[in-house]
Design a protein around this motif. Structure first.
Motif, mmCIF file in Angstrom:
data_model
loop_
_atom_site.group_PDB
_atom_site.id
_atom_site.type_symbol
_atom_site.label_atom_id
_atom_site.label_comp_id
_atom_site.label_asym_id
_atom_site.label_seq_id
_atom_site.Cartn_x
_atom_site.Cartn_y
_atom_site.Cartn_z
ATOM 1 N N SER A 6 10.883 -61.783 -17.743
ATOM 2 C CA SER A 6 10.184 -61.887 -16.593
ATOM 3 C C SER A 6 11.398 -62.276 -15.602
ATOM 4 C CB SER A 6 9.042 -62.650 -16.062
ATOM 5 O OG SER A 6 7.980 -62.136 -17.052
ATOM 6 N N TYR A 9 11.160 -61.517 -11.885
ATOM 7 C CA TYR A 9 9.620 -61.574 -11.164
ATOM 8 C C TYR A 9 9.749 -62.888 -10.362
ATOM 9 C CZ TYR A 9 4.653 -61.751 -11.387
ATOM 10 O OH TYR A 9 3.099 -61.451 -10.873
ATOM 11 N N ARG A 13 10.483 -60.647 -4.990
ATOM 12 C CA ARG A 13 9.779 -59.294 -5.426
ATOM 13 C C ARG A 13 8.205 -59.061 -5.363
ATOM 14 N NH1 ARG A 13 12.182 -54.787 -7.141
ATOM 15 N NH2 ARG A 13 14.192 -55.961 -7.981
ATOM 16 N N GLN A 14 7.642 -60.188 -5.744
ATOM 17 C CA GLN A 14 6.226 -60.181 -5.269
ATOM 18 C C GLN A 14 5.425 -59.684 -3.815
ATOM 19 O OE1 GLN A 14 4.007 -63.283 -7.390
ATOM 20 N NE2 GLN A 14 5.890 -64.051 -8.242
ATOM 21 N N GLN A 17 6.443 -56.063 -3.569
ATOM 22 C CA GLN A 17 5.218 -55.291 -4.042
ATOM 23 C C GLN A 17 3.888 -55.054 -3.255
ATOM 24 O OE1 GLN A 17 4.974 -57.094 -7.875
ATOM 25 N NE2 GLN A 17 6.799 -55.938 -8.500
ATOM 26 N N PRO A 105 2.561 -54.875 -9.801
ATOM 27 C CA PRO A 105 2.372 -55.897 -10.658
ATOM 28 C C PRO A 105 1.826 -55.359 -11.904
ATOM 29 C CG PRO A 105 1.402 -56.304 -8.317
ATOM 30 C CD PRO A 105 2.017 -54.972 -8.385
ATOM 31 N N THR A 136 8.496 -57.452 -13.005
ATOM 32 C CA THR A 136 7.370 -57.898 -12.818
ATOM 33 C C THR A 136 6.864 -58.679 -14.075
ATOM 34 O OG1 THR A 136 4.873 -57.594 -12.752
ATOM 35 C CG2 THR A 136 6.145 -55.885 -13.903
ATOM 36 N N ASP A 137 5.942 -59.200 -14.503
ATOM 37 C CA ASP A 137 5.546 -60.078 -15.803
ATOM 38 C C ASP A 137 5.631 -59.078 -17.084
ATOM 39 O OD1 ASP A 137 4.541 -61.827 -17.587
ATOM 40 O OD2 ASP A 137 2.918 -62.586 -16.248
#
Length: 283
Positions: A6, A9, A13-14, A17, A105, A136-137
């Motif tokens: 990740s 991540y 980035r979150q 998204q 995600p 992402t994760d």
């Protein structure tokens, strides 16, 4: 055991998204696009690969390859239902997955898990990660896929069961956002090597390693293309721009098959670049 990375991540980035999800109205835009036929029509491309006589298999090996599903706000889940229904019809010996399972995600990968679990090729299901997965994760994706019976390969080769003991699937990490290691990828490979990588640019990292057939995605065939299939939006990566869809001879190595993939990235539209399932028979 899979160790999540990740490394991309990040909070930034979150946030990006979340903004993309809002612009696509939480999936409403994809619904309209799908109903208008703007996701394209899922098709099947078939290939046959002949091995040298000294590597003759006990019987032909039927491989299914799907990539770039992009579960999330840009791809309507009905296209996944079509994919898994077609896999049920084809009854492959082996299923390979080429990465970019989500657009956004990691939890969106849950949309794929029931279909993947129901698909039971006798020789197994194997996948590699793409750049969107590593943004992402990826650990969460790996855990969900493991529960659905999919083994994720990060610079690792896995041998197949009888009667294909001499065949290995060699899965290498994404060439741009991952940590590709060709030596580790092929270290324990058998006499017949199937090379699996997200992007065609993985060929640039091979350092002399040999394979018999390779599979890649990433390009979407441009996703938006002219009527002759030539992309209007070119994929990132020097080889991805040259080898954007189809089967290509590679000097001193086996052929490379590049798929247009299944889902939509960024925007929920495909034009002249229909979603695709690849069926390849190794014989």
């Amino acid at each position: 055991m899979f160790i999540p990375r990740s490394k991309l991540y990040t909070r930034r980035r979150q946030l990006l998204q979340s903004c993309r999800h809002a612009l696509l109205l939480g999936g409403l835009v994809r619904q309209v696009s799908y109903r208008l036929g703007l996701h394209g029509r899922l098709g099947v491309s078939t290939h046959h690969v002949s091995l040298p006589p000294r590597l003759r298999l006990a019987r032909p090996l039927k491989i299914a390859f799907a990539s770039d599903l992009h579960a999330g706000p840009s791809t309507h889940p009905a296209i996944f239902d079509q994919l898994f229904a077609r896999l049920q019809q084809e009854q492959p010996d082996l299923l390979l997955l080429g990465g970019d399972y989500v657009a956004g995600p990691a939890h969106h990968a849950a949309q794929l898990c029931a279909g993947l679990a129901a698909c039971q090729p006798p020789l197994g299901k194997f996948g590699v990660f793409g750049n969107h997965d590593l943004a992402t994760d990826d650990g969460h994706i790996a855990a969900m896929f493991a529960a659905a019976g999919v083994q994720m390969l990060v610079n690792r080769a896995v041998g197949l069961a009888a009667p294909f003991q001499q065949v290995s699937v060699c899965g290498m990490d994404d060439p741009w956002t991952g940590e590709p290691n060709p030596r580790m990828t092929f270290a324990r490979a058998g006499a017949v090597r199937i090379f699996l990588v997200h992007a065609p640019d993985g060929l640039l990292t091979l350092s002399g390693q040999r394979y018999h057939i390779a599979f890649a995605g990433h390009t979407h065939g441009g996703q938006i293309a002219r009527r002759n299939g030539r992309p209007l939006v070119w994929p990132k990566g020097p080889l991805s721009r040259q080898l954007y869809h189809g089967r290509y001879g590679v000097a001193g190595n086996g052929d490379l098959i590049v798929t247009r993939g299944v889902g939509c990235s960024t925007i929920p539209v495909r034009l002249n670049a229909d979603p695709e399932l690849v069926i390849c028979t190794l014989q």
